[in-house]
Scaffold this motif. Sequence first.
Motif, PDB file in Angstrom:
ATOM      1  N   ILE A 148      33.312  19.069   9.703  1.00  0.00           N
ATOM      2  CA  ILE A 148      32.997  17.814   9.028  1.00  0.00           C
ATOM      3  C   ILE A 148      32.572  16.758  10.044  1.00  0.00           C
ATOM      4  N   GLU A 149      33.288  16.703  11.177  1.00  0.00           N
ATOM      5  CA  GLU A 149      32.919  15.744  12.221  1.00  0.00           C
ATOM      6  C   GLU A 149      31.510  16.015  12.742  1.00  0.00           C
ATOM      7  N   GLU A 150      31.208  17.271  13.015  1.00  0.00           N
ATOM      8  CA  GLU A 150      29.875  17.606  13.511  1.00  0.00           C
ATOM      9  C   GLU A 150      28.801  17.186  12.507  1.00  0.00           C
ATOM     10  N   PHE A 151      29.061  17.440  11.231  1.00  0.00           N
ATOM     11  CA  PHE A 151      28.099  17.073  10.189  1.00  0.00           C
ATOM     12  C   PHE A 151      27.918  15.558  10.145  1.00  0.00           C
ATOM     13  N   ALA A 152      29.033  14.807  10.142  1.00  0.00           N
ATOM     14  CA  ALA A 152      28.952  13.347  10.060  1.00  0.00           C
ATOM     15  C   ALA A 152      28.217  12.763  11.260  1.00  0.00           C
ATOM     16  N   ARG A 153      28.507  13.259  12.448  1.00  0.00           N
ATOM     17  CA  ARG A 153      27.818  12.749  13.645  1.00  0.00           C
ATOM     18  C   ARG A 153      26.326  13.068  13.599  1.00  0.00           C
ATOM     19  N   SER A 154      25.984  14.242  13.061  1.00  0.00           N
ATOM     20  CA  SER A 154      24.568  14.609  12.999  1.00  0.00           C
ATOM     21  C   SER A 154      23.785  13.707  12.047  1.00  0.00           C
ATOM     22  N   LEU A 155      24.459  13.146  11.062  1.00  0.00           N
ATOM     23  CA  LEU A 155      23.773  12.210  10.166  1.00  0.00           C
ATOM     24  C   LEU A 155      23.304  10.980  10.925  1.00  0.00           C
ATOM     25  N   HIS A 156      24.066  10.590  11.940  1.00  0.00           N
ATOM     26  CA  HIS A 156      23.659   9.454  12.775  1.00  0.00           C
ATOM     27  C   HIS A 156      22.484   9.825  13.668  1.00  0.00           C
ATOM     28  N   THR A 157      22.622  10.920  14.405  1.00  0.00           N
ATOM     29  CA  THR A 157      21.582  11.254  15.381  1.00  0.00           C
ATOM     30  C   THR A 157      20.281  11.696  14.723  1.00  0.00           C
ATOM     31  N   GLU A 158      20.372  12.403  13.589  1.00  0.00           N
ATOM     32  CA  GLU A 158      19.177  13.009  13.002  1.00  0.00           C
ATOM     33  C   GLU A 158      18.527  12.171  11.907  1.00  0.00           C
ATOM     34  N   ILE A 159      19.277  11.278  11.268  1.00  0.00           N
ATOM     35  CA  ILE A 159      18.717  10.505  10.149  1.00  0.00           C
ATOM     36  C   ILE A 159      18.827   8.996  10.390  1.00  0.00           C
ATOM     37  N   LEU A 160      20.041   8.514  10.635  1.00  0.00           N
ATOM     38  CA  LEU A 160      20.248   7.068  10.699  1.00  0.00           C
ATOM     39  C   LEU A 160      19.603   6.434  11.928  1.00  0.00           C
ATOM     40  N   ASP A 161      19.790   7.029  13.098  1.00  0.00           N
ATOM     41  CA  ASP A 161      19.158   6.452  14.294  1.00  0.00           C
ATOM     42  C   ASP A 161      17.640   6.384  14.165  1.00  0.00           C
ATOM     43  N   PRO A 162      16.954   7.440  13.700  1.00  0.00           N
ATOM     44  CA  PRO A 162      15.508   7.318  13.486  1.00  0.00           C
ATOM     45  C   PRO A 162      15.138   6.216  12.482  1.00  0.00           C
ATOM     46  N   LEU A 163      15.937   6.054  11.432  1.00  0.00           N
ATOM     47  CA  LEU A 163      15.654   4.974  10.474  1.00  0.00           C
ATOM     48  C   LEU A 163      15.824   3.607  11.130  1.00  0.00           C
ATOM     49  N   HIS A 164      16.837   3.466  11.974  1.00  0.00           N
ATOM     50  CA  HIS A 164      17.032   2.187  12.677  1.00  0.00           C
ATOM     51  C   HIS A 164      15.868   1.898  13.627  1.00  0.00           C
ATOM     52  N   VAL A 165      15.342   2.940  14.260  1.00  0.00           N
ATOM     53  CA  VAL A 165      14.177   2.755  15.134  1.00  0.00           C
ATOM     54  C   VAL A 165      12.971   2.316  14.309  1.00  0.00           C
ATOM     55  N   ALA A 170       9.116  -1.790  12.624  1.00  0.00           N
ATOM     56  CA  ALA A 170       8.481  -2.487  11.498  1.00  0.00           C
ATOM     57  C   ALA A 170       8.621  -3.997  11.628  1.00  0.00           C
ATOM     58  N   LEU A 171       9.696  -4.451  12.285  1.00  0.00           N
ATOM     59  CA  LEU A 171       9.935  -5.888  12.472  1.00  0.00           C
ATOM     60  C   LEU A 171       9.462  -6.382  13.843  1.00  0.00           C
ATOM     61  N   GLU A 172       8.768  -5.490  14.573  1.00  0.00           N
ATOM     62  CA  GLU A 172       8.227  -5.817  15.903  1.00  0.00           C
ATOM     63  C   GLU A 172       9.333  -6.232  16.869  1.00  0.00           C
ATOM     64  N   LEU A 173      10.417  -5.489  16.808  1.00  0.00           N
ATOM     65  CA  LEU A 173      11.565  -5.680  17.693  1.00  0.00           C
ATOM     66  C   LEU A 173      11.668  -4.488  18.641  1.00  0.00           C
ATOM     67  N   PRO A 174      12.443  -4.587  19.725  1.00  0.00           N
ATOM     68  CA  PRO A 174      12.672  -3.422  20.580  1.00  0.00           C
ATOM     69  C   PRO A 174      13.240  -2.257  19.770  1.00  0.00           C
ATOM     70  N   GLU A 175      12.840  -1.042  20.116  1.00  0.00           N
ATOM     71  CA  GLU A 175      13.236   0.142  19.351  1.00  0.00           C
ATOM     72  C   GLU A 175      14.736   0.245  19.149  1.00  0.00           C
ATOM     73  N   ASP A 176      15.519  -0.179  20.135  1.00  0.00           N
ATOM     74  CA  ASP A 176      16.969   0.014  20.067  1.00  0.00           C
ATOM     75  C   ASP A 176      17.710  -1.159  19.429  1.00  0.00           C
ATOM     76  N   TYR A 177      16.976  -2.089  18.829  1.00  0.00           N
ATOM     77  CA  TYR A 177      17.623  -3.297  18.299  1.00  0.00           C
ATOM     78  C   TYR A 177      18.708  -2.939  17.275  1.00  0.00           C
ATOM     79  N   PHE A 178      18.368  -2.116  16.292  1.00  0.00           N
ATOM     80  CA  PHE A 178      19.334  -1.807  15.232  1.00  0.00           C
ATOM     81  C   PHE A 178      20.271  -0.668  15.620  1.00  0.00           C
TER      82      PHE A 178
END
Length: 373
Positions: A148-165, A170-178
Motif C-alpha cells: 500500500i505504501e509503495e502504491f501511495a508513493r507512486s501516485l505522487h511520483t507518477e501522477i501528482l508531481d507531473p500535474l504540479h509541474v 501553465a502559470l509561467e512559474l518555475p517547474e518546481d513551484y507546486f
Amino acid sequence: MPVPVPELGSYNFVPETKEDLDWADLITLDFNLFSTPEGKKQLIETFVKGFRDYGFFYVKNFNISQERVNRQFSIGKQFYDLPLDEKRKYTPEGLENGKFNGYVPAGRRILDPVSGLRDRVEIYNIPKFNGDFPHEHPQLIQDRLPEIEEFARSLHTEILDPLHVLLALALELPEDYFTNIHRYDVKSEDHLRYMKYTKYTPEENIKIGKKWVEGHTDLGSFTLLFRQPVAALQIRNHVTGEWKWVKPQDGTVTVNTCDALSFLTGGYVRSTIHRCVRRDVPPKDQEHVDRLGLLYFSRPNNDVKLAAVKESPVLQRLGLTHNQFEEEGRSVPTMEEWTFAKQKWQRTPNAVRGDKTFENAQILPGWAEKAYA
C-alpha cells in the motif's frame, strides 16, 4: 522495484452500464507527451482547458499497472467484508472535530427526514507514510502495508508531481513551484481511501431523491479517482452549469481540481462541483450492486498559507492575485486550518439534508459552505 506481495484474491469489476447516459466530454492528458518540448506544450494547453471547463479530466500512461490498481480494489473489498464491530475499532477519536484517518462509518447524514433513511457511505483513509502519522490497521491491511505504501508513493511520483509541474508551467512559474509545497516528506493530510457506497432499493432511491452524495467540492489540490464502472458520478460544467455523467475509461485515472488550488490561483483553477447520484430509474444492469471506490486526496503541506500566488505572470495579467479571503481582508488560513475546518463541518453527526443551517454553515471567518443541487 515492486515489493513482494502476499496472496490476494482477484477483484472482478461489474460490467459497465449499457444505458445511454449523458456523458461529459472530458479531455485526456497523455503523459507520454512529457518526453518532448512540443508534447509538453500540448499537455499544458490541454491541461488548462481541462481545469477551466470542467475541472475533471483523465490521465493515461502514468506508469502504474492495472494489476497494481486492481490489487488495491481487492484490498478495499476485503476490508469492507470485515464485521462492522472489527471495522469500528479503527474509527478515529475526535471524528466530530475533523479527524478522518481510519474508518468512518456510514449513517452520519440523514438523507430523508420523513423515513429517517441515512447515508450508506463507508470510508477507510490511510495517511502518508512519511513518519508523521501512526499506522494501526486491521491485520489484512497491516499485512499489505508495504504494498500500500509503495502504491501511495507512486501516485505522487507518477501522477501528482507531473500535474504540479504542468500547473507551474501553465502559470509561467518555475517547474518546481507546486512540487515544493506538496513534498511527500513534509506533513500534509494526503490520504489513500477505500470507499464503499452500499446500494439502496429502488423505493429507497426515490425517497432520497436518487442522490447518494450531494454536490460538493473537495478541499485539497487534486483528487485521483481510479476507474470503477458503476455509474453514479456526475460533474457540473463550470461554463454551462449542466450536470454530466463521468464515463469510466480503461487505462486512465480520473482527476479533479479542488479548493486549495482555487485559493492558490485566485480562482483561475476552479474547484470542481461533483455529486454521486442514481438516475430517476437506476441503470437496470447495475441497480443490484454496491459501488467500491479507490481514491487519493492530495493536499499542500500543512504549513502552506492559502494565499493567491503573486509571482505568476499569468495571474497578474488576469488580475487574479487575491482570493476571497484576501479580497475581504480576512486572515488567510493555512492548509491545516482549512482542512480541519472543512472536515469538522463534513463530519457533523446527524446532519439533515436540506438543513440550510448546516449546508451553508460558516466554517471560517468569511467563508460559508454551499450546497449544490
